[in-house]
Design a protein around this motif. Sequence first.
Motif, mmCIF file in Angstrom:
data_model
loop_
_atom_site.group_PDB
_atom_site.id
_atom_site.type_symbol
_atom_site.label_atom_id
_atom_site.label_comp_id
_atom_site.label_asym_id
_atom_site.label_seq_id
_atom_site.Cartn_x
_atom_site.Cartn_y
_atom_site.Cartn_z
ATOM 1 N N GLN A 13 28.028 14.491 32.361
ATOM 2 C CA GLN A 13 27.377 15.771 32.098
ATOM 3 C C GLN A 13 27.852 16.831 33.081
ATOM 4 O O GLN A 13 28.320 16.536 34.182
ATOM 5 C CB GLN A 13 25.855 15.647 32.206
ATOM 6 C CG GLN A 13 25.188 14.978 31.023
ATOM 7 C CD GLN A 13 23.666 15.061 31.097
ATOM 8 O OE1 GLN A 13 23.087 15.279 32.159
ATOM 9 N NE2 GLN A 13 23.019 14.881 29.963
ATOM 10 N N MET A 14 27.685 18.077 32.649
ATOM 11 C CA MET A 14 27.886 19.240 33.508
ATOM 12 C C MET A 14 26.577 20.011 33.561
ATOM 13 O O MET A 14 25.984 20.318 32.518
ATOM 14 C CB MET A 14 28.991 20.129 32.955
ATOM 15 C CG MET A 14 29.233 21.397 33.751
ATOM 16 S SD MET A 14 30.032 21.138 35.355
ATOM 17 C CE MET A 14 31.702 20.699 34.826
ATOM 18 N N GLU A 15 26.120 20.287 34.761
ATOM 19 C CA GLU A 15 24.886 21.030 34.987
ATOM 20 C C GLU A 15 25.221 22.351 35.670
ATOM 21 O O GLU A 15 26.055 22.392 36.587
ATOM 22 C CB GLU A 15 23.963 20.224 35.909
ATOM 23 C CG GLU A 15 22.638 20.868 36.215
ATOM 24 C CD GLU A 15 21.557 20.375 35.271
ATOM 25 O OE1 GLU A 15 20.416 20.852 35.393
ATOM 26 O OE2 GLU A 15 21.851 19.515 34.424
ATOM 27 N N GLY A 16 24.615 23.422 35.234
ATOM 28 C CA GLY A 16 24.787 24.707 35.901
ATOM 29 C C GLY A 16 23.448 25.305 36.247
ATOM 30 O O GLY A 16 22.515 25.272 35.437
ATOM 31 N N VAL A 17 23.321 25.855 37.456
ATOM 32 C CA VAL A 17 22.093 26.495 37.908
ATOM 33 C C VAL A 17 22.454 27.825 38.564
ATOM 34 O O VAL A 17 23.378 27.888 39.385
ATOM 35 C CB VAL A 17 21.325 25.608 38.915
ATOM 36 C CG1 VAL A 17 20.228 26.399 39.622
ATOM 37 C CG2 VAL A 17 20.731 24.397 38.213
ATOM 38 N N CYS A 18 21.740 28.870 38.192
ATOM 39 C CA CYS A 18 21.919 30.180 38.812
ATOM 40 C C CYS A 18 20.537 30.748 39.145
ATOM 41 O O CYS A 18 19.694 30.880 38.249
ATOM 42 C CB CYS A 18 22.663 31.126 37.867
ATOM 43 S SG CYS A 18 22.840 32.818 38.493
ATOM 44 N N THR A 19 20.297 31.037 40.412
ATOM 45 C CA THR A 19 19.029 31.642 40.806
ATOM 46 C C THR A 19 19.276 33.068 41.281
ATOM 47 O O THR A 19 20.326 33.396 41.825
ATOM 48 C CB THR A 19 18.333 30.828 41.912
ATOM 49 O OG1 THR A 19 19.082 30.933 43.138
ATOM 50 C CG2 THR A 19 18.199 29.366 41.501
ATOM 51 N N ALA B 265 19.298 27.709 33.866
ATOM 52 C CA ALA B 265 20.054 26.462 34.005
ATOM 53 C C ALA B 265 20.549 26.011 32.637
ATOM 54 O O ALA B 265 19.966 26.333 31.606
ATOM 55 C CB ALA B 265 19.179 25.371 34.628
ATOM 56 N N PHE B 266 21.656 25.258 32.657
ATOM 57 C CA PHE B 266 22.172 24.661 31.425
ATOM 58 C C PHE B 266 22.689 23.262 31.746
ATOM 59 O O PHE B 266 22.964 22.928 32.899
ATOM 60 C CB PHE B 266 23.302 25.511 30.814
ATOM 61 C CG PHE B 266 24.586 25.515 31.618
ATOM 62 C CD1 PHE B 266 25.524 24.498 31.494
ATOM 63 C CD2 PHE B 266 24.865 26.565 32.485
ATOM 64 C CE1 PHE B 266 26.704 24.514 32.229
ATOM 65 C CE2 PHE B 266 26.041 26.597 33.215
ATOM 66 C CZ PHE B 266 26.967 25.563 33.090
ATOM 67 N N GLY B 267 22.828 22.446 30.718
ATOM 68 C CA GLY B 267 23.405 21.117 30.876
ATOM 69 C C GLY B 267 23.965 20.639 29.563
ATOM 70 O O GLY B 267 23.404 20.913 28.498
ATOM 71 N N PHE B 268 25.104 19.947 29.619
ATOM 72 C CA PHE B 268 25.681 19.406 28.391
ATOM 73 C C PHE B 268 26.582 18.216 28.708
ATOM 74 O O PHE B 268 27.023 18.016 29.840
ATOM 75 C CB PHE B 268 26.451 20.483 27.609
ATOM 76 C CG PHE B 268 27.644 21.065 28.319
ATOM 77 C CD1 PHE B 268 28.911 20.521 28.175
ATOM 78 C CD2 PHE B 268 27.492 22.191 29.112
ATOM 79 C CE1 PHE B 268 30.002 21.077 28.819
ATOM 80 C CE2 PHE B 268 28.583 22.760 29.745
ATOM 81 C CZ PHE B 268 29.848 22.201 29.598
#
Length: 343
Positions: free
Chosen positions: A162-168, A291-294
Motif C-alpha cells: 500500500q501507499m499512504e499519504g497524509v497532509c496536515t 489522507a489517502f491510501g491505496f
Amino acid sequence: MNSTAAETCEIDVLGTKYTPDAWTNATPSILDKAGRNLLHHESHPLSILKTLIFNEFPNFAHYDTLGPVVTTQQNFDSLGFAEDHPGRARTDTYYLNASHLLRTHTSAHQLQLLAAAHTNDNSVLVHAKNAQAAPNNERFLVAADVFRRDEIDASHYPVFHQMEGVCTLSHADVQKLAPSTPDDIVDIGPENPVQPGHTAEDVHKVAADMKRTMNRMVTRILTQATAAQRDAGSEATEFPVRWIPAYFPFTSPSWEMEVLFRGEWLEICGCGVMQQSILQNAHANDRIGWAFGFGLERLAMLLFSIPDIRLFWSTDPRFSNQFAPAQISSFRPFSKHPPCPKD
C-alpha cells in the motif's frame, strides 16, 4: 504452525522475537514474505510505481522501511476501529500474539509518524527520506507491505503493498489554499458528515486541496503509462475522475476516487479528512489534515499489463529481467515451465 509449536516457540520476525499465545495464527510462509522487500528492488514493477509516486510528492517526507509488526493499538485503536470490527478477527488478520500483528494497512503508522516529530522519536524519524521537505512530518508518504488473510488467486494474495499519504495544515495554511471551484465540489452531507469542531468552509477547502493533489498525481502517472504503451496518435491525455462518498473509521467526510482508464472505471484509493482525534492524540490538534491510501498491486497490474498478482513474487528472471528502473513497460508472457535447452 500447530498449537503446540505456537505455545512453545518464539516467533522471529526480522530479528525481533515475539512470544506466541492463543491469538497466534501467522504461518511461516507468510512470515517469510516479510523479508522479501519487493519495494526496494529498483527494477521491480512495484518499486518503479512507488518511486513514480514519491516523485510526484517532492514536498512530503517519504517512508518505505518501516517494519511490518505493529501493535493492536496502532493498527486498530488509534484509528477508531470498533472493538467488534471484522478486521480485528483472526480470520482476517495475522497475529503474532494478542498484542502484536502484521499490519493490515499502512494507516497503522499515521499516529506514530505524526507524533514522532513532537516527541523527537529518532527511532521513527531515522526512516524518513526527503525529510528536509517536511521536517515535522506535517506531510508524509508511507509505502509498505501489508498482510491480510485471503484466498489466493489471480487478483488476491495475502501479502500486498500500500501507499499512504497524509497532509496536515495549520489554520493559516487553510486560509491560503486556492478558493474552491465547481470542479472541486465533493459530496458532503448527513451521510458523509463534517466532524464536530470542523467548519464546512475549512473542510471544503481541505477536500479541494486533496482532490487537486490526487487528480494531478493520477493524471501524471497514467499519462506516463499511456505514453509508454501507445500506438502513435492514440494516447489519452485526459482521465475523467469521480468521487464516491464512502465510510472509513479514520476519515470523515470520506470518498473513494475512481478514474476512467482504458474504458473502465478504476478504483484508485480511499481518502478523506482525517479524524481530528488522531491529530489530537499526536499533539497536533491545531491542525487539520487529509489522507489517502491505496493498493499498489492493482494499479501496477494495469500499468504493466501484468495478468496475475502472484507474478509480483516470482523469482524467475524471465519476469524480473523484463523491467528497468523508472520505466513503465508491458509484461511479456512466458511459459510457466522453466526453459529447457536442447542437448
